[in-house]
Design an enzyme around this catalytic site. Structure first.
Site, PDB file in Angstrom:
ATOM      1  N   CYS A   1       0.859  -1.149  -0.057  1.00  9.53           N
ATOM      2  CA  CYS A   1      -0.117   0.157   0.097  1.00  9.53           C
ATOM      3  C   CYS A   1       0.695   1.239  -0.019  1.00  9.53           C
ATOM      4  CB  CYS A   1      -1.013  -0.088   1.250  1.00  9.53           C
ATOM      5  SG  CYS A   1      -0.470   0.243   2.801  1.00  9.53           S
TER       6      CYS A   1
ATOM      7  N   ARG B   1      -3.446  -0.435   5.375  1.00  5.03           N
ATOM      8  CA  ARG B   1      -4.091  -1.405   4.689  1.00  5.03           C
ATOM      9  C   ARG B   1      -3.003  -2.661   4.576  1.00  5.03           C
ATOM     10  NH1 ARG B   1      -5.239   2.103  -0.179  1.00  5.03           N
ATOM     11  NH2 ARG B   1      -3.276   3.021   0.433  1.00  5.03           N
TER      12      ARG B   1
ATOM     13  N   ASP C   1      -8.382   3.971   1.292  1.00  3.13           N
ATOM     14  CA  ASP C   1      -7.421   3.936   2.275  1.00  3.13           C
ATOM     15  C   ASP C   1      -8.118   4.532   3.664  1.00  3.13           C
ATOM     16  OD1 ASP C   1      -5.284   4.899   3.803  1.00  3.13           O
ATOM     17  OD2 ASP C   1      -4.469   6.205   2.126  1.00  3.13           O
TER      18      ASP C   1
HETATM   19  P1  4NP Z   1      -1.817   2.916   3.976  1.00  4.60           P
HETATM   20  O1  4NP Z   1      -2.225   4.254   4.706  1.00  4.60           O
HETATM   21  O2  4NP Z   1      -1.290   3.153   2.420  1.00  4.60           O
HETATM   22  O3  4NP Z   1      -3.065   1.889   4.051  1.00  4.60           O
HETATM   23  O4  4NP Z   1      -0.692   2.500   4.972  1.00  4.60           O
HETATM   24  C1  4NP Z   1      -1.797   5.336   4.497  1.00  4.60           C
HETATM   25  C2  4NP Z   1      -0.832   6.039   5.448  1.00  4.60           C
HETATM   26  C3  4NP Z   1      -0.187   6.799   5.525  1.00  4.60           C
HETATM   27  C4  4NP Z   1      -0.161   7.748   4.657  1.00  4.60           C
HETATM   28  C5  4NP Z   1      -0.896   7.383   3.361  1.00  4.60           C
HETATM   29  C6  4NP Z   1      -1.722   6.262   3.254  1.00  4.60           C
HETATM   30  N1  4NP Z   1       0.432   8.726   4.397  1.00  4.60           N
HETATM   31  O5  4NP Z   1       0.741   9.517   3.374  1.00  4.60           O
HETATM   32  O6  4NP Z   1       1.294   9.176   5.389  1.00  4.60           O
END
Ligand code: 4NP
Length: 151
Positions: free
Chosen positions: A7, A13, A123
């Site tokens: 992800c 995720r 997300d």
């Molecule tokens: P993930 O969610 O891709 O599901 O881990 C996110 C967590 C942090 C960020 C973006 C997506 N971020 O930009 O910090």
């Protein structure tokens, strides 16, 4: 078989996807190695988001010992299958891995559940706990299909 879940941050995720598939593969007696990574480096070294940890534990899965790492081009040498949580993640994987990108190893995880529909796992990062439960349910259903296919 070695499977990588990817992800953006590797804290919401894909840590859930890793924990869920690990638990389901072990329960099915499959000798699979599962890992996860993120395409941005913002959270490298961090444990999964507290709500991902909470929702996983609510379902009997402890993901607290996972630590975020960044996706790298060499992952294409190490893994047999690489599942992206969303289309933007695939684009980021392409820009990181360039000539080493191997589309034959990559798919959206949701295509295991809804073939050909190219659905994203939303997300949950900006949302609240129900969003994490929704993500958990989607990931668990896709992982069930993935296990079924290989049994
Ligand atoms: P993930 O969610 O891709 O599901 O881990 C996110 C967590 C942090 C960020 C973006 C997506 N971020 O930009 O910090």
């Amino acid at each position: 078989m070695k499977i990588l879940m990817v992800c953006l941050g590797n804290i919401c995720r894909s840590p859930l996807a890793e924990g869920i598939l690990q638990a389901k593969a072990a329960a099915a007696g499959l000798d699979w190695e599962i890992d996860s990574a993120g395409t941005n480096g913002y959270h490298v070294g961090e444990a999964p988001h507290r709500l991902s940890q909470k929702v996983a534990l609510h379902n009997g899965i402890d993901i607290s010992l996972q630590r975020a790492r960044r996706f790298r081009a060499a992952d294409f040498e190490e893994f047999d299958l690489i599942y992206a949580m969303a289309e933007d993640v695939v684009e980021e994987m392409k820009s990181i891995s360039r000539q080493q990108f191997d589309g034959s190893k990559v798919d959206l995880l949701m295509n295991e559940l809804h073939p050909g529909q190219n659905l994203d796992v939303p997300d949950p990062w900006y949302g609240t706990e129900p969003g994490y439960h929704e993500v958990y349910a989607m990931l668990a259903a896709a992982c069930d299909k993935l296990i079924e296919k290989h049994q």
